[in-house]
Scaffold this motif. Structure first.
Motif, short mmCIF file in Angstrom:
data_model
loop_
_atom_site.label_atom_id
_atom_site.label_comp_id
_atom_site.label_asym_id
_atom_site.label_seq_id
_atom_site.Cartn_x
_atom_site.Cartn_y
_atom_site.Cartn_z
N GLN A 4 53.45 60.53 40.23
CA GLN A 4 54.06 60.10 41.56
C GLN A 4 54.24 61.21 42.62
O GLN A 4 54.05 60.92 44.04
CB GLN A 4 55.23 59.34 41.00
CG GLN A 4 55.34 58.16 40.37
CD GLN A 4 54.66 56.95 41.35
OE1 GLN A 4 55.16 56.88 42.40
NE2 GLN A 4 53.94 56.26 40.74
N LEU A 5 54.40 62.40 42.16
CA LEU A 5 54.83 63.52 42.91
C LEU A 5 53.56 64.15 43.79
O LEU A 5 53.67 64.05 45.04
CB LEU A 5 55.41 64.80 42.35
CG LEU A 5 56.79 64.25 41.28
CD1 LEU A 5 57.30 65.49 40.71
CD2 LEU A 5 57.83 63.87 42.36
N PRO A 6 52.63 64.24 42.93
CA PRO A 6 51.43 64.67 43.79
C PRO A 6 50.75 63.60 44.76
O PRO A 6 50.24 63.72 45.64
CB PRO A 6 50.49 65.01 42.66
CG PRO A 6 50.85 64.65 41.59
CD PRO A 6 52.36 64.44 41.59
N ALA A 7 50.82 62.34 44.01
CA ALA A 7 50.26 61.03 44.93
C ALA A 7 50.88 60.58 46.28
O ALA A 7 50.07 60.68 47.15
CB ALA A 7 50.26 59.81 44.08
N GLY A 8 52.26 61.09 46.22
CA GLY A 8 53.01 60.91 47.47
C GLY A 8 52.80 61.95 48.53
O GLY A 8 52.42 61.69 49.57
N ALA A 9 52.54 63.22 47.84
CA ALA A 9 52.14 64.16 48.85
C ALA A 9 50.75 64.43 49.30
O ALA A 9 50.53 64.53 50.55
CB ALA A 9 52.39 65.61 48.14
N LEU A 10 49.87 63.90 48.62
CA LEU A 10 48.47 63.66 48.93
C LEU A 10 48.43 62.72 49.83
O LEU A 10 47.25 62.81 50.76
CB LEU A 10 47.77 63.38 47.56
CG LEU A 10 47.41 64.80 46.68
CD1 LEU A 10 46.68 64.37 45.24
CD2 LEU A 10 46.51 65.78 47.32
N ILE A 11 49.04 61.50 49.71
CA ILE A 11 48.78 60.24 50.68
C ILE A 11 49.32 60.78 52.03
O ILE A 11 48.74 60.49 53.22
CB ILE A 11 49.74 59.26 50.42
CG1 ILE A 11 48.88 58.45 49.25
CG2 ILE A 11 49.90 58.10 51.42
CD1 ILE A 11 49.74 57.48 48.29
N ASP A 12 50.23 61.67 52.08
CA ASP A 12 51.08 62.07 53.41
C ASP A 12 49.91 63.11 54.04
O ASP A 12 49.88 63.22 55.19
CB ASP A 12 52.28 62.83 53.31
CG ASP A 12 53.44 61.96 53.24
OD1 ASP A 12 53.21 60.52 53.51
OD2 ASP A 12 54.52 62.06 52.55
N ARG A 13 49.05 63.77 53.29
CA ARG A 13 48.30 64.81 53.87
C ARG A 13 46.97 64.06 54.18
O ARG A 13 46.30 64.47 55.06
CB ARG A 13 48.01 66.04 52.70
CG ARG A 13 47.32 67.07 53.24
CD ARG A 13 46.97 68.30 52.36
NE ARG A 13 46.32 69.43 52.78
CZ ARG A 13 46.11 70.43 52.20
NH1 ARG A 13 46.49 70.50 51.01
NH2 ARG A 13 45.21 71.37 52.58
#
Length: 449
Positions: free
Chosen positions: A76-85
């Motif tokens: 969940q943590l990397p997925a959210g950051a990657l979507i924002d980027r």
């Protein structure tokens, strides 16, 4: 009444089908969750038949069911950051390809070890769905429609859970368990084709009318704006700095508590009806669906209520907190279910509990867009709070199982604990979160907001 600085004077809602494209976008997210939960639960339905073919020890069955949540929560943590980027369109499609492909490939496994790896991979792929859907709503919906939109995609998971049992059972009966995985995986891949063809950002979508775009923007959708000519760009909040906000920890603890209650219904609820209330298989199949069906209505009611309060002039802070704390406090009646004399009364209390926690969930899903310091952190915050909530996915059922073992099978302790945790969640949203509003960007204020 406080008025957020990023919301202009509201425009009248545009009428007509051609001015409501935003609802089609959230419908795509809801459909993703239908297939998401179908792919997630196909193992649970197929497990007795898989065990006959590849001889899975009983000790490994629990590992299989829990492996999904390890991959899902951690990613969940990397997925959210990657979507924002990198954007929600590409990341959502990529995640769905992974979870659909892994589900289809699960039909080819030959050993328990391969099955564990497949479940981990499924969790990795599905990790994009929650932060991705929260991002879509933050961009496509004005603030006063946000909670209802979030309840729509969130209900996709409940619809998928209800449909999975009859659909997967029919597939197994007709073609065998391996083909059940293949069909479930194909549906997710087919969704990717539809998503890639239909989804664009609001300002890039060729079918979005000017009237609907103006309505979305004026209502406070979280769209990034380039700085005005000659103005310096606003300071950015780094991903790890999000954990310095007290509001974020309130969101994490509150969602953990909410999911702790929900996962009782997903995991131990059927066993409670059979062991404590004497339900036979037919009664379980008929009456056991009632809380889940009622919860769908509770989720929609939560979204409608939160948005209606905003339209009536309530502040965002007051509207969201009322639904969050009220829903979780009412869900604590789960603790009373073990003390009433009849199965019907217990089922009624459990239905109220599930509907109440679903009522609160619509506002939970809206919080990342409501409080993100900048639009670039919406998916990151969604991933952070969903990571915390899914710790309850493997901790809650394990604690319940341990308490049952120590008590000789009594559900009194587990349900009373669930009710107490619901109250803790209500207090988290009511007290740890000072105000539901965009968090300050300046580092000097990050630690106390």
């Amino acid at each position: 009444m406080d008025t957020p600085s990023d919301v202009r004077a509201p425009l009248p809602r545009p009428r007509g089908l051609r001015h409501n494209l935003r609802w089609a976008m959230v419908g795509l997210c809801s459909l993703a969750f239908v297939f998401n939960y179908l792919d997630r639960t196909v193992l649970s339905v197929s497990l007795p038949y898989i065990g006959e073919d590849i001889h899975i020890p009983a000790s490994v069955e629990g590992l299989l069911l829990g492996a999904f949540f390890v991959g899902y929560a951690l990613c969940q943590l990397p997925a959210g950051a990657l979507i924002d980027r990198f954007g929600v369109r590409r990341l959502f499609a990529g995640g769905a390809l992974i979870w659909g492909g892994v589900t289809a490939a699960t039909g080819l496994v030959r050993t328990p070890a391969e099955l564990v790896i497949a479940r981990l991979g499924l969790g990795v792929g599905e990790a994009v769905a929650y932060p991705g859907s929260a991002k879509v709503v933050s961009r496509w919906f004005p603030r006063r429609e946000r909670a209802l939109a979030n309840s729509i995609w969130d209900n996709g998971s409940r619809i998928g859970a209800v449909l999975s049992l009859p659909l997967v059972t029919a597939l197994i009966a007709a073609f065998g368990w391996r083909w059940a995985f293949a069909v479930a995986g194909f549906l997710a891949v087919a969704w990717v084709v539809l998503w890639v063809r239909a989804y664009r950002e609001p300002r890039e979508h060729p079918r979005l009318s000017a009237e609907e775009l103006a309505y979305i923007e004026a209502g406070g959708a979280r769209l990034e704006d380039a700085p005005a000519e000659g103005a310096s760009a606003a300071p950015r909040v780094r991903w790890r700095s999000l954990f310095r906000y007290r509001t974020v920890w309130g969101m994490m603890l509150g969602f953990f508590a909410l999911n702790y209650v929900i996962f009782f219904f997903i995991t131990w609820f059927p066993s409670y009806l059979v062991r404590d209330r004497g339900f036979d298989l037919l009664q379980l199949g008929v009456y056991g669906m009632i809380p889940g069906i009622v919860a769908i209505g509770g989720s929609l009611a939560g979204g409608i209520t939160s948005d209606a309060l905003l339209r009536r002039g309530w502040s965002l802070n007051r509207a969201r907190k009322t639904c969050l704390t009220g829903g979780l406090l009412f869900s604590s009646v789960i603790a009373a279910a073990v003390f009433v004399p009849t199965a019907g009364m217990a089922l009624a209390l459990l239905s109220v509990s599930y509907a109440s926690v679903a009522f609160a969930a619509a506002s939970v899903a809206s919080l990342p867009a409501d409080v993100a310091p900048q639009p670039e952190q919406v998916s990151s915050l969604a991933g952070i709070q969903n990571c915390a909530s899914n710790i309850a996915g493997f901790l809650g059922p394990s604690v319940t199982g341990l308490m049952l073992q120590l008590s000789g099978g009594s559900f009194v302790g587990p349900l009373v604990l669930s009710g107490a945790i619901a109250v803790v969640g209500a207090l988290s949203y009511g007290l740890l979160i000072k105000r539901v509003e965009p968090l300050p960007v300046h580092p000097v204020k990050e630690a106390t907001a």
